[in-house]
Design a protein around this motif. Structure first.
Motif, short mmCIF file in Angstrom:
data_model
loop_
_atom_site.label_atom_id
_atom_site.label_comp_id
_atom_site.label_asym_id
_atom_site.label_seq_id
_atom_site.Cartn_x
_atom_site.Cartn_y
_atom_site.Cartn_z
N ASP A 228 2.54 17.42 26.49
CA ASP A 228 3.97 17.54 26.77
C ASP A 228 4.59 18.72 26.01
N THR A 259 9.59 16.62 31.55
CA THR A 259 8.74 16.95 30.41
C THR A 259 9.48 16.82 29.10
N SER A 262 9.99 13.13 28.33
CA SER A 262 8.73 12.52 27.92
C SER A 262 8.38 12.89 26.49
#
Length: 295
Positions: A228, A259, A262
């Motif tokens: 990530d 992204t 996350s």
């Protein structure tokens, strides 16, 4: 009842036969009207209908090549793999259309061919990730699976790296062009591949240990965290480069947000995990002290 049992040809067969017949017809018509090869090619290139038919032939060949490679490296696809492939494909096609809108001033046949090639590579990356995830449900590894996976891993890594380096060299030589977009896209694919390859190694070790590797989930967490972080760095760089030369890159906003969210969630999970470990260590120390005092 008879109509229900009547055989109907697959849509790909109908599409393939129609495409081949139209291509044969349009090429034959061009050579009938012109005595020379060069003038016939000029007519085909200047006809919008002819170029559309020829482009369909290219798409058909890409689909057939993809099915061949899929059978070689994956065998028969599972139903869930096909379903997820369609889901991700719709998102990819939507993002491609938005990207084409950004590159409308540089759009040509080469750009379209590169987008088809990019989508072709993404499909194999998606199936590769699904197969690596499916390893968690397996209790053993076959020689065929290892040969297929290692061979495909080498091919995917090589293609991603070569395309990234080609985009970099082209940008250094000619300045920013539409290859900047493809360079970043293949850089993202390379990051995803490295993450999947790491999980492949972890799953392999776990299977060899009989599925009793307790530290595996911790390593998977760190792999996902680095994945990530790397993707966010690429997306942010991608965003500002496109913003500078082409305008607002709408097609990557969704992935950039997902992204970033996350990564933030993983940071929160890591902080909670560290606090829990510290509390557990503190409680263990207190219990040890109490036990020593009682004794």
């Amino acid at each position: 009842m008879a109509n229900a049992n009547r055989w109907s040809p697959p849509r790909l067969v109908v599409y393939g036969i129609t495409t081949v017949v139209l291509n044969i017809g349009i090429i034959a018509l061009a050579f009938i009207n012109h005595d020379y090869y060069y003038t016939a090619c000029i007519q085909l290139s200047q006809s919008g209908a002819a170029m559309m038919i020829l482009a369909n032939m290219g798409i058909l060949m890409t689909i057939l090549l993809g099915k061949l490679f899929s059978r070689i490296f994956f065998g028969r696809l599972r139903a869930i793999e096909v379903e997820r492939l369609y889901e991700q494909g719709w998102f990819a096609v939507t993002e491609t259309c938005l990207a084409l809108a950004i590159l409308r001033d540089e759009f040509d046949a080469a750009t379209l061919a590169l987008f088809v090639f990019l989508l072709f590579c993404k499909v194999f990356h998606w199936i590769y990730e699904e197969r690596v995830s499916f390893m968690e449900q397996q209790t053993g590894l076959t020689a065929l699976f290892l040969v297929r996976t290692v061979s495909l891993s080498f091919i995917l890594a090589s293609v991603d790296f070569i395309m990234v380096m080609y985009a970099i060299e082209n940008t250094k030589r000619y300045g920013p062009t539409m290859l900047v977009v493809f360079g970043f896209e293949f850089a993202l694919l390379l990051v995803r591949f490295m993450s999947t390859w790491a999980k492949l190694m972890l799953n392999t070790v776990d299977i060899l240990r009989g599925g009793e590797w307790e530290e595996k989930q911790a390593y998977v967490f760190y792999v996902d965290f680095v994945d990530d972080l790397a993707k966010l760095v690429v997306y942010v760089r991608f965003f500002f480069v496109l913003m500078k030369f082409y305008g607002m890159p709408i097609h990557i906003l969704r992935e950039l947000y997902i992204t970033a969210r996350s990564l933030i969630n993983r940071c929160g999970d890591w902080i909670r995990y560290r606090k829990a470990m510290q509390n557990m260590h503190l409680q263990t120390t207190k219990l040890s002290n109490l036990s020593s005092q009682r004794s």
